[in-house]
Design an enzyme around this catalytic site. Structure first.
Site, short mmCIF file in Angstrom:
data_model
loop_
_atom_site.label_atom_id
_atom_site.label_comp_id
_atom_site.label_asym_id
_atom_site.label_seq_id
_atom_site.Cartn_x
_atom_site.Cartn_y
_atom_site.Cartn_z
N ASP A 106 45.44 36.83 39.53
CA ASP A 106 43.98 36.98 39.62
C ASP A 106 43.63 38.38 40.13
OD1 ASP A 106 43.80 34.33 38.92
OD2 ASP A 106 43.75 33.65 41.01
N1 URA Z 1 47.82 31.18 41.54
C1 URA Z 1 46.55 31.59 41.71
O1 URA Z 1 45.70 30.81 42.09
N2 URA Z 1 46.26 32.88 41.50
C2 URA Z 1 47.18 33.80 41.11
O2 URA Z 1 46.85 34.98 40.94
C3 URA Z 1 48.50 33.36 40.94
C4 URA Z 1 48.81 32.04 41.15
#
Ligand code: URA
Length: 238
Positions: A106
């Site tokens: 993310d």
């Molecule tokens: N899980 C998440 O919630 N976000 C990420 O970036 C990676 C794994």
């Protein structure tokens, strides 16, 4: 091992069209083994080939395998919308070679991100079939309880998936810090699992993929490095 003309070699490494690479060579901007080469059709073996362009050294690589220490506020998508893309952290020739992130983090997640232009490698690494564990450190809004850990290990149900999602390992590191290991890479998986288990993920960092740790690479945020053969052997189920 291949033998290729120098203009084709430069093109394959992301330095532009064959015509443009030919012009670079004819202008005397390229050296091979310390010698300026102005014949764009000069043939070289690609094995262990190093060359310079504008005095910058490069090594011929059929494919590239990279690790990036992703900072916050960069997007992994091909068409980033709200933040710059992670590809902007790499040298321009890598973008021309179509280097892509392996899976996604993310925009606000930091840590270890693999990148490559090798489609088969990207597929293998992203596939849940290969069970490559990924280790995350999550900072939680509420204190971590034994019940939370038990819940994450037993499996939580996410809205879009009837099959419960379980952590393969989950340990408390501090009152609000959790180490959680997953083998799948579902959308917002850690954040959604924590929410489904009644907590909230305030910060997330990926610190390890297979046996490859971010720490061992010694990268500051925003820095990248090539992965060598030994690093690649660590990217397996452990
Ligand atoms: N899980 C998440 O919630 N976000 C990420 O970036 C990676 C794994």
């Amino acid at each position: 091992m291949k033998r290729l003309s120098l203009d084709k070699i430069l093109q394959s490494q992301g330095f532009g069209s064959r015509k443009w690479c030919g012009e670079l060579i004819e202008s005397g901007d390229v050296t091979v083994a310390g010698q300026v080469v102005t014949d764009k059709k000069a043939m070289f073996s690609t094995e262990n080939l190093s060359f310079t362009l504008y005095d910058e050294p490069w090594q011929y690589r059929e494919h590239i395998y990279l690790a990036l220490h992703k900072p916050a506020n960069f997007e992994c998508s091909r068409k980033p919308s709200h933040h710059p893309g992670v590809l902007t952290l790499l040298p321009e020739p890598f973008r021309a070679r179509d280097v892509q992130p392996v899976g996604r983090l993310d925009h606000d997640t930091t840590g270890l991100l693999l990148m490559s232009d090798d489609g088969a490698f990207i597929h293998t690494q992203s596939s849940p079939k290969y069970h490559v564990p990924k280790v995350y450190i999550a900072t939680t809004a509420d204190p971590i309880t034994p019940e939370l850990i038990a819940h994450l290990l037993a499996g939580v149900t996410l809205h879009d998936d009837p099959v419960p999602c379980a952590a393969v390992r989950c340990e408390m590191r501090d009152s609000n810090e959790l180490e959680i290991v997953l083998e799948q890479g579902k959308y917002h998986q850690v954040k959604r699992m924590l929410a489904a288990a009644g907590n909230h993920c305030a910060q997330l960092r990926r610190v390890q993929i297979g046996g490859l740790t971010l720490e061992s690479l010694g990268l500051a945020q925003g820095e990248w490095c090539y992965l060598d053969a030994a690093d690649l052997t660590l990217l397996v189920a452990v």
